[in-house]
Design a protein around this motif. Structure first.
Motif, PDB file in Angstrom:
ATOM      1  N   GLY A   1       0.812  -1.206   0.000  1.00  0.00           N
ATOM      2  CA  GLY A   1       0.000   0.000   0.000  1.00  0.00           C
ATOM      3  C   GLY A   1       0.844   1.254   0.000  1.00  0.00           C
ATOM      4  N   VAL A   2       0.262   2.324   0.537  1.00  0.00           N
ATOM      5  CA  VAL A   2       0.902   3.632   0.537  1.00  0.00           C
ATOM      6  C   VAL A   2       0.887   4.193   1.958  1.00  0.00           C
ATOM      7  CG1 VAL A   2       0.821   5.971  -0.415  1.00  0.00           C
ATOM      8  CG2 VAL A   2       0.187   4.026  -1.848  1.00  0.00           C
ATOM      9  N   ARG A   3       2.022   4.717   2.376  1.00  0.00           N
ATOM     10  CA  ARG A   3       2.134   5.373   3.684  1.00  0.00           C
ATOM     11  C   ARG A   3       1.505   6.763   3.620  1.00  0.00           C
ATOM     12  NH1 ARG A   3       6.539   3.748   6.992  1.00  0.00           N
ATOM     13  NH2 ARG A   3       7.007   5.922   7.373  1.00  0.00           N
ATOM     14  N   ASN A   4       1.294   7.372   4.776  1.00  0.00           N
ATOM     15  CA  ASN A   4       0.720   8.723   4.811  1.00  0.00           C
ATOM     16  C   ASN A   4       1.632   9.751   4.160  1.00  0.00           C
ATOM     17  OD1 ASN A   4       2.613   8.615   6.884  1.00  0.00           O
ATOM     18  ND2 ASN A   4       1.444   9.967   8.217  1.00  0.00           N
ATOM     19  N   THR A   5       2.896   9.400   3.941  1.00  0.00           N
ATOM     20  CA  THR A   5       3.844  10.282   3.264  1.00  0.00           C
ATOM     21  C   THR A   5       3.761  10.145   1.748  1.00  0.00           C
ATOM     22  OG1 THR A   5       5.505   8.557   3.512  1.00  0.00           O
ATOM     23  CG2 THR A   5       5.482  10.304   5.181  1.00  0.00           C
ATOM     24  N   GLY A   6       2.908   9.243   1.258  1.00  0.00           N
ATOM     25  CA  GLY A   6       2.741   9.044  -0.177  1.00  0.00           C
ATOM     26  C   GLY A   6       3.701   8.042  -0.783  1.00  0.00           C
ATOM     27  N   GLU A   7       4.492   7.370   0.061  1.00  0.00           N
ATOM     28  CA  GLU A   7       5.467   6.404  -0.438  1.00  0.00           C
ATOM     29  C   GLU A   7       4.852   5.012  -0.552  1.00  0.00           C
ATOM     30  OE1 GLU A   7       8.189   7.125   2.810  1.00  0.00           O
ATOM     31  OE2 GLU A   7       9.634   7.934   1.373  1.00  0.00           O
ATOM     32  N   LEU A   8       5.164   4.332  -1.650  1.00  0.00           N
ATOM     33  CA  LEU A   8       4.748   2.951  -1.843  1.00  0.00           C
ATOM     34  C   LEU A   8       5.458   2.080  -0.824  1.00  0.00           C
ATOM     35  CD1 LEU A   8       3.003   1.217  -3.756  1.00  0.00           C
ATOM     36  CD2 LEU A   8       5.057   0.902  -5.159  1.00  0.00           C
ATOM     37  N   GLU A   9       4.759   1.049  -0.320  1.00  0.00           N
ATOM     38  CA  GLU A   9       5.327   0.253   0.765  1.00  0.00           C
ATOM     39  C   GLU A   9       4.932  -1.216   0.621  1.00  0.00           C
ATOM     40  OE1 GLU A   9       5.514   0.611   5.570  1.00  0.00           O
ATOM     41  OE2 GLU A   9       3.636   1.168   4.624  1.00  0.00           O
ATOM     42  N   LEU A  10       5.897  -2.087   0.867  1.00  0.00           N
ATOM     43  CA  LEU A  10       5.660  -3.514   1.030  1.00  0.00           C
ATOM     44  C   LEU A  10       6.036  -3.809   2.471  1.00  0.00           C
ATOM     45  CD1 LEU A  10       4.873  -6.160  -0.360  1.00  0.00           C
ATOM     46  CD2 LEU A  10       7.283  -6.449  -0.965  1.00  0.00           C
ATOM     47  N   TYR A  11       5.043  -4.029   3.303  1.00  0.00           N
ATOM     48  CA  TYR A  11       5.238  -4.040   4.751  1.00  0.00           C
ATOM     49  C   TYR A  11       5.242  -5.454   5.331  1.00  0.00           C
ATOM     50  CZ  TYR A  11       4.210  -3.335   9.677  1.00  0.00           C
ATOM     51  OH  TYR A  11       4.239  -3.371  11.031  1.00  0.00           O
TER      52      TYR A  11
END
Length: 168
Positions: free
Chosen positions: A38-48
């Motif tokens: 998804g996407v973090r609140n900073t707008g960065e794509l993330e695989l968590y």
């Protein structure tokens, strides 16, 4: 859907708000953050849910192709066919897929289309070369493919032929 340590996840997304509010915004999630794309609140794509550092800005209010791959302990994030981050692979054994939300998460505020799940790690050339094309559904390694083209009903058909139909 169930995936192991080698995979590709792809989708076209459009976030309708002008910015991403607090918390993570789910594009695709397996289980309860096991893992989450998804996407973090900073707008960065993330695989968590692994030692993967988020990177790569996802613009708002426009269609963007996003992807994640994993192979041999290395994962990569892509925005519009370009690698934006390389890191380690989150734990394997993904099960129970949700698109746009999952248990206890912040939902996606916008549109998600053309979701593709592969049991192979596609190359940058393969991702960039096919992201604007419709698939036949019989491509090697394609585990699930949802075009969201249904006009009625509450079932989303898996176009891969593997029977992973979804429910709205």
């Amino acid at each position: 859907i169930s995936l192991d340590a080698t995979y590709t996840i792809e989708a076209w997304v459009k976030y309708d708000a002008a910015s991403f509010p607090g918390g993570h915004r789910t594009i695709i999630e397996f289980g309860n953050d096991g893992p989450y794309f998804g996407v973090r609140n900073t707008g960065e794509l993330e695989l968590y849910n692994g030692a993967f550092a988020p990177a790569g800005s996802v613009p708002t209010q426009q269609w963007v192709h996003v992807a994640a791959t994993a192979e041999s302990g290395v994962s990569k994030l892509y925005v519009n066919g370009q690698v934006v981050q390389t890191g380690t692979v989150p734990p394997s054994g993904w099960t129970g897929m949700g698109v746009g939300f999952n248990v206890g998460d912040n939902p996606w505020n916008g549109l998600i289309d053309d979701v593709r799940i592969w049991n192979v790690a596609r190359s940058q050339a393969e991702i960039a070369g096919a992201m604007d094309s419709e698939l036949t559904g019989s491509e090697a390694g394609l585990e699930g493919y949802w075009t969201f083209g249904e006009a009625t009903g509450s079932t989303i058909d898996d176009q891969s032929g593997n029977g992973h139909n979804g429910t709205l």
